[in-house]
Design a protein around this motif. Structure first.
Motif, mmCIF file in Angstrom:
data_model
loop_
_atom_site.group_PDB
_atom_site.id
_atom_site.type_symbol
_atom_site.label_atom_id
_atom_site.label_comp_id
_atom_site.label_asym_id
_atom_site.label_seq_id
_atom_site.Cartn_x
_atom_site.Cartn_y
_atom_site.Cartn_z
ATOM 1 N N ASP A 27 -7.209 29.078 -10.255
ATOM 2 C CA ASP A 27 -8.159 28.891 -9.163
ATOM 3 C C ASP A 27 -8.321 30.254 -8.492
ATOM 4 O O ASP A 27 -7.403 30.726 -7.804
ATOM 5 C CB ASP A 27 -7.625 27.844 -8.187
ATOM 6 C CG ASP A 27 -8.630 27.500 -7.100
ATOM 7 O OD1 ASP A 27 -9.406 28.377 -6.704
ATOM 8 O OD2 ASP A 27 -8.609 26.340 -6.624
ATOM 9 N N ARG A 28 -9.459 30.877 -8.695
ATOM 10 C CA ARG A 28 -9.636 32.271 -8.274
ATOM 11 C C ARG A 28 -9.387 32.449 -6.785
ATOM 12 O O ARG A 28 -8.715 33.403 -6.365
ATOM 13 C CB ARG A 28 -11.043 32.741 -8.639
ATOM 14 C CG ARG A 28 -11.316 34.175 -8.226
ATOM 15 C CD ARG A 28 -12.622 34.658 -8.759
ATOM 16 N NE ARG A 28 -12.818 36.069 -8.426
ATOM 17 C CZ ARG A 28 -13.393 36.955 -9.201
ATOM 18 N NH1 ARG A 28 -13.826 36.576 -10.401
ATOM 19 N NH2 ARG A 28 -13.546 38.211 -8.830
ATOM 20 N N ASP A 29 -9.937 31.560 -5.956
ATOM 21 C CA ASP A 29 -9.790 31.716 -4.507
ATOM 22 C C ASP A 29 -8.332 31.611 -4.079
ATOM 23 O O ASP A 29 -7.869 32.361 -3.210
ATOM 24 C CB ASP A 29 -10.629 30.662 -3.783
ATOM 25 C CG ASP A 29 -12.122 30.878 -4.017
ATOM 26 O OD1 ASP A 29 -12.497 32.026 -4.336
ATOM 27 O OD2 ASP A 29 -12.883 29.898 -3.889
ATOM 28 N N PRO A 87 -7.473 37.322 -19.484
ATOM 29 C CA PRO A 87 -7.967 35.984 -19.152
ATOM 30 C C PRO A 87 -6.819 35.037 -18.807
ATOM 31 O O PRO A 87 -5.837 34.925 -19.532
ATOM 32 C CB PRO A 87 -8.678 35.551 -20.432
ATOM 33 C CG PRO A 87 -7.991 36.302 -21.525
ATOM 34 C CD PRO A 87 -7.550 37.611 -20.937
ATOM 35 N N ALA A 144 -10.345 27.610 -13.640
ATOM 36 C CA ALA A 144 -11.344 28.125 -14.584
ATOM 37 C C ALA A 144 -10.799 29.398 -15.205
ATOM 38 O O ALA A 144 -9.942 30.078 -14.633
ATOM 39 C CB ALA A 144 -12.677 28.389 -13.878
ATOM 40 N N MET A 145 -11.282 29.726 -16.390
ATOM 41 C CA MET A 145 -10.868 30.963 -17.054
ATOM 42 C C MET A 145 -11.421 32.155 -16.270
ATOM 43 O O MET A 145 -12.631 32.254 -16.008
ATOM 44 C CB MET A 145 -11.360 30.998 -18.486
ATOM 45 C CG MET A 145 -10.684 29.970 -19.385
ATOM 46 S SD MET A 145 -8.884 30.129 -19.441
ATOM 47 C CE MET A 145 -8.719 31.772 -20.125
ATOM 48 N N THR A 146 -10.533 33.057 -15.885
ATOM 49 C CA THR A 146 -10.890 34.188 -15.027
ATOM 50 C C THR A 146 -10.203 35.440 -15.542
ATOM 51 O O THR A 146 -9.060 35.378 -16.033
ATOM 52 C CB THR A 146 -10.470 33.921 -13.571
ATOM 53 O OG1 THR A 146 -11.010 32.669 -13.154
ATOM 54 C CG2 THR A 146 -10.955 35.013 -12.650
ATOM 55 N N ASP A 147 -10.881 36.567 -15.408
ATOM 56 C CA ASP A 147 -10.273 37.845 -15.738
ATOM 57 C C ASP A 147 -9.430 38.285 -14.546
ATOM 58 O O ASP A 147 -9.945 38.546 -13.464
ATOM 59 C CB ASP A 147 -11.361 38.878 -16.044
ATOM 60 C CG ASP A 147 -10.768 40.203 -16.554
ATOM 61 O OD1 ASP A 147 -9.522 40.316 -16.587
ATOM 62 O OD2 ASP A 147 -11.547 41.099 -16.885
ATOM 63 N N LEU A 148 -8.118 38.337 -14.751
ATOM 64 C CA LEU A 148 -7.221 38.657 -13.651
ATOM 65 C C LEU A 148 -7.467 40.058 -13.103
ATOM 66 O O LEU A 148 -7.210 40.322 -11.926
ATOM 67 C CB LEU A 148 -5.763 38.499 -14.125
ATOM 68 C CG LEU A 148 -4.681 38.557 -13.047
ATOM 69 C CD1 LEU A 148 -4.880 37.476 -11.998
ATOM 70 C CD2 LEU A 148 -3.295 38.421 -13.675
ATOM 71 N N GLU A 174 -10.287 41.460 -12.424
ATOM 72 C CA GLU A 174 -11.313 41.397 -11.383
ATOM 73 C C GLU A 174 -10.734 40.919 -10.057
ATOM 74 O O GLU A 174 -11.098 41.426 -8.995
ATOM 75 C CB GLU A 174 -12.435 40.460 -11.834
ATOM 76 C CG GLU A 174 -13.161 40.922 -13.087
ATOM 77 C CD GLU A 174 -14.229 39.943 -13.513
ATOM 78 O OE1 GLU A 174 -14.381 38.915 -12.812
ATOM 79 O OE2 GLU A 174 -14.905 40.182 -14.526
ATOM 80 N N VAL A 175 -9.828 39.936 -10.103
ATOM 81 C CA VAL A 175 -9.223 39.430 -8.872
ATOM 82 C C VAL A 175 -8.389 40.523 -8.204
ATOM 83 O O VAL A 175 -8.459 40.720 -6.986
ATOM 84 C CB VAL A 175 -8.367 38.184 -9.178
ATOM 85 C CG1 VAL A 175 -7.753 37.627 -7.898
ATOM 86 C CG2 VAL A 175 -9.201 37.118 -9.881
#
Length: 485
Positions: free
Chosen positions: A363-365, A359, A325-329, A331-332
């Motif tokens: 897979d964030r996890d 962006p 999914a599109m995620t703001d790196l 934040e991770v």
């Protein structure tokens, strides 16, 4: 699916020799036929030319020499002569056509007989007004109309043509046999020399099968037919030997991996077994019993973590199923920095993040697990009291998350070896140390995202980079890194 057809393994040398000799024999037959037809036509043409000359000479003597004398002169040259006058009278001289057909043949082209010279036309003589050539295989007949209205019929024997052609055929047959014998010897020598490289190929193949893996053909002219075959065989041998070496190396790595995994599992299992045995056999109360129970829990947790890592490594090899999914790196990275500060309060954790959002399709996890492995590795080498810096920066079409510590660092020779499974630079296997699966798992997850984890040169400490493709370049990155993933 049809079964593969077996290779036709007949003798190439024999087939080549037979094919060449068959072609030579066919060419000799064609040559003999052409010579026979051309020579027969030439000999018959000579007889026809001779009859035309005689008719032309006779036409020049009309009115000068009477018909009887003229017929005698022509018949003296071996011709059958018939002169039919305009008033119905006829003069016949020389042998009859039937006698010419059955009589022994003279020279193929005929010629004057009895030493009498043929008549020659006089200057200004009248020539033949009309003529007609007929005949068969044994006779040639010329009918001409003379200037006085009489008809001259000349017949010559063509039997000599057949005899001459029969002699030529015998000569051609004998010459063809001699040519075939010489051609067979020459072809055998040429084919043997030409096919000698195939014997070299067979020799090299047997030598390689016997254990000489470094033998190669190395053709001097790779652009030729045999050169292309030899080059293809060399390439195949390189691939086979390379695959064999890779298979042996993989087998050795598998054995080492199983040995290390068994060693890693044996330590906690042995601790659990010893503590459990003590708990069962000894009558312990209070602090000692709690200490042994806590030891069992710690060792069981350690074994469980190792088994989980091994299972995750197997899933990485098989192919991870990612929830992309599109995620703001940012934040991770920030979340991992906050987690590290809570888990390791004595460790200084700094972040250097861009102001704008980063962006990425991830897979964030799983990416959080990669960063956790890198941070935990830094905490382990600095005993949880060092300094760790996390930062994001762009590198071409990729974005990189850098994790740098102030630990002892990694020598150049070990920067790739640390990504092998169950490899630790510290040989002492302590309970506080890892089992050597964190970095391989991190790289496997990154490559599943079409990225990578790298160990970069650093002036002090160790520097790791998690590289991920940006969304605009992800298809190209996936195509370029599919093999690595």
């Amino acid at each position: 699916m049809s079964a593969p057809r077996p290779l036709r393994s007949g003798s190439l040398r024999r087939r080549t020799i037979v094919s060449v000799l068959a072609v030579v024999a066919l060419l000799l037959v064609v040559l003999a036929v052409i010579v026979d037809i051309a020579l027969g036509a030439r000999l018959r043409g000579q007889i026809e030319d001779r009859l035309r000359d005689r008719a032309a000479a006779t036409a020049s003597l009309v009115g000068i020499v009477d018909a009887t004398d003229l017929a005698d002169r022509l018949s003296a040259q071996g011709l059958a002569v018939r002169i039919d006058g305009a008033e119905g009278d006829s003069v016949v001289a020389g042998p009859s056509p039937d006698q010419l057909r059955s009589a022994p043949a003279g020279p193929a082209g005929g010629g004057p007989r009895g030493g009498e010279a043929p008549p020659t036309p006089s200057p200004g003589a009248v020539t033949v007004t009309a003529s007609d050539l007929t005949g068969d295989a044994d006779l040639v007949t010329l009918r001409s109309t003379l200037s006085d209205g009489s008809t001259l019929t000349l017949t010559a024997s063509a039997a000599g043509i057949g005899e001459t052609l029969a002699q030529v055929r015998w000569i051609m047959a004998i010459a063809s046999v001699v040519v075939l014998v010489l051609a067979a010897g020459a072809v055998i020598l040429v084919v043997r020399a030409t096919l000698r490289p195939l014997d070299d190929v067979s020799e090299v193949a047997r030598a390689i099968g016997g254990g000489e893996r470094d033998r190669r053909l190395r053709p001097t002219h790779p652009e030729t037919e045999i050169g292309r075959v030899a080059s293809a065989l060399d390439d195949m041998l390189d691939d086979v030997v390379g695959a064999e070496v890779a298979a042996r190396a993989a087998e050795e790595r598998l054995r080492a991996f199983l040995s290390d995994a068994a060693h890693e599992l044996r330590t906690p299992v042995a601790g659990i077994r010893a503590a459990a045995d003590t708990l069962v056999r000894a009558d312990l109360d209070g602090p000692e019993r709690e200490m042994l129970a806590g030891h069992v829990v710690r060792e069981a947790t350690r074994a469980s973590r190792l088994v989980d890592d091994l299972l995750l490594m197997a899933r990485v090899d098989r192919g991870l199923e990612l929830s992309v999914a599109m995620t703001d790196l940012r934040e991770v990275v920030a979340a991992e920095a906050d987690r590290a500060r809570l888990v390791h309060p004595a460790m200084t954790v700094r972040t250097e993040l861009p102001d704008a959002a980063v962006p990425v399709a991830i897979d964030r996890d799983r990416i959080a697990q990669v960063l956790s492995n890198l941070v935990e590795n830094a905490a382990r080498v600095t005993d949880g009291r060092g300094r760790v810096e996390l930062g994001i920066r762009y590198e071409g079409d990729d974005v990189e998350v850098h994790v740098q510590d102030d630990g002892p660092g990694i020598v150049v020779a070990d920067r790739e070896r640390i990504f092998d499974r169950l490899v630790r630079l510290d040989e002492a296997r302590t309970t506080a140390g890892g089992v050597g699966l964190g970095l391989p798992i991190a790289r496997g997850i990154a490559r599943a995202h079409c990225g990578d984890v790298l160990c970069l040169p650093a002036e002090a400490g160790a520097s790791f980079a998690l590289r991920l493709p940006l969304p605009a370049t992800r298809p190209a990155q996936r195509a370029g890194r599919a093999g690595a993933a």
